[in-house]
Design an enzyme around this catalytic site. Structure first.
Site, PDB file in Angstrom:
ATOM      1  N   TRP A   1      34.671  92.689 -74.585  1.00 40.52           N
ATOM      2  CA  TRP A   1      34.014  93.938 -74.153  1.00 40.52           C
ATOM      3  C   TRP A   1      34.737  95.179 -74.659  1.00 40.52           C
ATOM      4  CZ3 TRP A   1      37.906  96.399 -71.847  1.00 40.52           C
ATOM      5  CH2 TRP A   1      38.919  95.620 -71.264  1.00 40.52           C
ATOM      6  N   ASN A   2      35.987  95.061 -75.139  1.00 45.04           N
ATOM      7  CA  ASN A   2      36.750  96.292 -75.400  1.00 45.04           C
ATOM      8  C   ASN A   2      36.258  97.056 -76.626  1.00 45.04           C
ATOM      9  OD1 ASN A   2      37.807  94.293 -77.058  1.00 45.04           O
ATOM     10  ND2 ASN A   2      39.905  95.013 -76.907  1.00 45.04           N
TER      11      ASN A   2
ATOM     12  N   PRO B   1      28.052  87.526 -76.269  1.00 49.23           N
ATOM     13  CA  PRO B   1      28.889  88.706 -76.041  1.00 49.23           C
ATOM     14  C   PRO B   1      29.534  88.643 -74.656  1.00 49.23           C
ATOM     15  CG  PRO B   1      26.602  89.248 -75.595  1.00 49.23           C
ATOM     16  CD  PRO B   1      26.625  87.781 -75.984  1.00 49.23           C
TER      17      PRO B   1
ATOM     18  N   SER C   1      41.186  86.629 -75.023  1.00 49.75           N
ATOM     19  CA  SER C   1      42.534  86.352 -74.534  1.00 49.75           C
ATOM     20  C   SER C   1      43.126  85.098 -75.183  1.00 49.75           C
ATOM     21  CB  SER C   1      42.492  86.163 -73.017  1.00 49.75           C
ATOM     22  OG  SER C   1      41.678  85.054 -72.710  1.00 49.75           O
TER      23      SER C   1
ATOM     24  N   GLU D   1      41.148  85.599 -82.800  1.00 46.90           N
ATOM     25  CA  GLU D   1      41.807  86.913 -82.685  1.00 46.90           C
ATOM     26  C   GLU D   1      42.188  87.060 -81.223  1.00 46.90           C
ATOM     27  OE1 GLU D   1      42.661  88.661 -85.061  1.00 46.90           O
ATOM     28  OE2 GLU D   1      41.341  88.081 -86.696  1.00 46.90           O
TER      29      GLU D   1
ATOM     30  N   CYS E   1      44.050  94.949 -78.336  1.00 48.41           N
ATOM     31  CA  CYS E   1      45.053  93.911 -78.589  1.00 48.41           C
ATOM     32  C   CYS E   1      46.183  94.444 -79.475  1.00 48.41           C
ATOM     33  CB  CYS E   1      44.404  92.671 -79.179  1.00 48.41           C
ATOM     34  SG  CYS E   1      43.294  93.059 -80.509  1.00 48.41           S
TER      35      CYS E   1
ATOM     36  N   GLU F   1      50.735  90.719 -71.502  1.00 49.26           N
ATOM     37  CA  GLU F   1      49.919  91.742 -72.137  1.00 49.26           C
ATOM     38  C   GLU F   1      49.416  92.703 -71.056  1.00 49.26           C
ATOM     39  OE1 GLU F   1      46.582  90.217 -74.306  1.00 49.26           O
ATOM     40  OE2 GLU F   1      46.519  91.975 -75.597  1.00 49.26           O
TER      41      GLU F   1
END
Ligand code: ADP
Length: 491
Positions: free
Chosen positions: A160-161, A185, A239, A260, A294, A395
């Site tokens: 979502w970012n 998505p 994640s 990723e 990230c 993180e």
């Protein structure tokens, strides 16, 4: 402008599942609400697709594959050029939708839409450069040719970012290569995905070549991607926890994967850098997307001799950034995506303070009138951060800037590399030899030297260690969707 008018502006289909060229609810009665993280308001709904919808979408992608993969690179390139033009044409509406659904300030949304469109045009161009190779043989009567062929049906899962660019970064190269795609998505941002697929379809993607399954439960769709033998490639951004789960599952059928995943970027400021200049960069990249990136710096190492100047400059920069609804003029920092994210900030701050960190600015949620209904957290600078604190290892994915002092180049490289992650890293120095030396020593997929944005559709993005596998963008990004075939020929 109201939320309904922003959504209406794009005339998005109400049924948010796209299979074989048709928007429908795929027989799923259930829908879920989509919210605005700045106001808590419901802005729309999406169909809650599941394993059955994913299966139907994969079947459509598998039957479209033979014909799509047989098109010329020029035809596939044309489709991507048309999609690029449409995305640019609709960029202002897309940016508004993104700010509404994801929360980032409107200027940042505009930048992201442009970045998303860059992947379409980059891969429109790269489609025509899917070169093979000839290799000299030791036998006089033999010829070797290496050719590339599309891997087949691609299952894609996006976060979502960056709700639009993470889609074009996967779908662009997949289509250029001749693959067909099923995308799931994130539950928080399905409408941005619908808007992108609407563009691809109107640009002329044939039925079944692109398929979209919105969902609020990711598990069943992920399971179908893994179990279904028609899916030959899985591409994931999210994640490290979920990435590992999917990579393990993909091993069963030896599916290709691109991952990723998370990062824990070091940001090193040497004593030969200008502390105020470095602080400006650190503040900008830290607050990018409210720290929900990230590549966000998670450990800011500053040489002891310039630490006070750096901290002062960071404090002034960060406390001067206006936090609020991304549609309001002058807002530089939006909300976090949800309440869980805000609780994580509180947990990391209190753990750090308990273990001796000092809060220089920020440190708590924002709850005054203007911020009452959104997930806002004050941009925060922490000093005296040490390796035993959660923030040093986990993180953060939020607006916390932890500062750690160092004295020595060798030490700081060791500290920077002391992480299971390996995505982005940043170095500020005015010494060229040091810049080169440190860039070589950092075990990260990307190094920004006096540069907070080492990303572009033309440059390979990706990590080492537990930050992932494979690269996105650049010529490498296309190879992720191509199988390599050797042909030996006796003449
Ligand atoms: P984040 O913390 O950024 O939400 P996630 O890894 O949880 O990171 O989410 C990234 C994407 O992965 C989202 O589209 C999410 O729905 C999806 N996802 C989460 N869990 C699973 C799963 N078990 N299988 C497949 N996809 C998943």
């Amino acid at each position: 402008m109201t939320s309904t008018s922003i959504v209406r502006d794009l005339s998005l289909p109400g049924d948010t599942i796209l299979i074989n060229g048709e928007w429908s609810d795929a027989g799923v009665g259930e829908r879920f609400d989509v919210g605005d993280p700045s106001t808590g308001e419901v802005i729309g709904q999406a169909v809650a697709g599941g394993g059955q919808a994913a299966k139907a979408a994969i079947a459509a992608a598998a039957s479209a594959f033979p014909q799509w993969s047989a098109t010329t690179a020029y035809e596939r390139s044309d489709l991507l050029y048309r999609a690029h033009a449409l995305m640019i044409e609709r960029s202002e509406s897309l940016a508004r939708l993104m700010t509404l659904e994801q929360g980032k300030p409107i200027r940042a949304s505009r930048t992201e839409v442009k970045y998303a469109a860059d992947f379409l045009i980059w891969f429109a161009e790269e489609a025509k450069r899917m070169y093979g190779r000839t290799i000299p043989s030791a036998r006089a009567d033999q010829r070797f040719v290496v050719m590339h062929q599309p891997v087949g049906v691609v299952g894609a899962i996006t976060p979502w970012n960056y709700p639009i660019s993470m889609i074009t970064r996967k779908v662009g190269p997949a289509l250029a290569a001749g693959c067909t795609v099923v995308l799931k998505p994130a539950a928080q941002t399905p409408l941005c995905a619908v808007a992108v697929f609407d563009i691809l379809q109107q640009a002329g993607a044939p039925a079944g070549v692109i398929n979209l399954v919105t969902a609020n439960q990711a598990g069943p769709i992920g399971d179908e991607f893994l179990a279904n033998p028609d899916v030959r490639k899985l591409t994931f951004t999210g994640s490290t926890r979920v990435g590992k789960l999917l990579a393990r599952g993909a091993a069963d059928q030896m599916k290709r994967v691109s991952m990723e995943l998370g990062g824990h970027a070091p940001f090193i400021v040497f004593d030969d850098a200008t502390p105020e200049h470095a602080a400006r960069g650190a503040a900008m990249v830290k607050l990018l997307n409210t720290g929900q990136a990230c590549i966000s710096p998670n450990r800011i190492y500053v040489h002891a001799s310039i630490k006070d100047r750096f901290v002062e400059a960071m404090k002034n920069r960060i406390s001067g950034m206006k936090v609020g609804n991304g549609f309001i003029d002058g807002v530089a920092v939006g909300p976090l995506i949800d309440e869980a994210a805000r609780e994580r900030m509180e947990q990391q701050v209190s753990d750090a303070v308990d273990k001796g960190a000092k809060v220089v600015t920020g440190g708590s949620r924002l709850v005054d009138d203007e911020h009452a209904n959104g997930y806002f957290f004050a941009p925060t600078v922490l000093t005296d951060v040490t390796a035993d604190m959660d923030i040093y290892r986990q993180e953060t994915f939020g607006p916390l800037a932890p500062i750690v002092e160092f004295e020595d180049e060798v030490d700081v490289i060791r500290m920077a590399n002391d992480t299971t992650y390996g995505l982005a890293s940043y170095v500020y120095t005015n010494n060229l030899s040091r810049a080169w030396r440190v860039a070589e020593a950092l075990k990260f997929g990307m190094v920004g030297i006096n540069d907070i944005n080492p990303t572009s559709a033309a440059a390979p993005f990706g990590g080492v260690k537990e930050s992932g596998l494979g690269r996105e963008g650049a010529s490498e990004g296309l190879l992720e969707y191509l199988d390599l075939k050797l042909v030996g020929l006796s003449v």
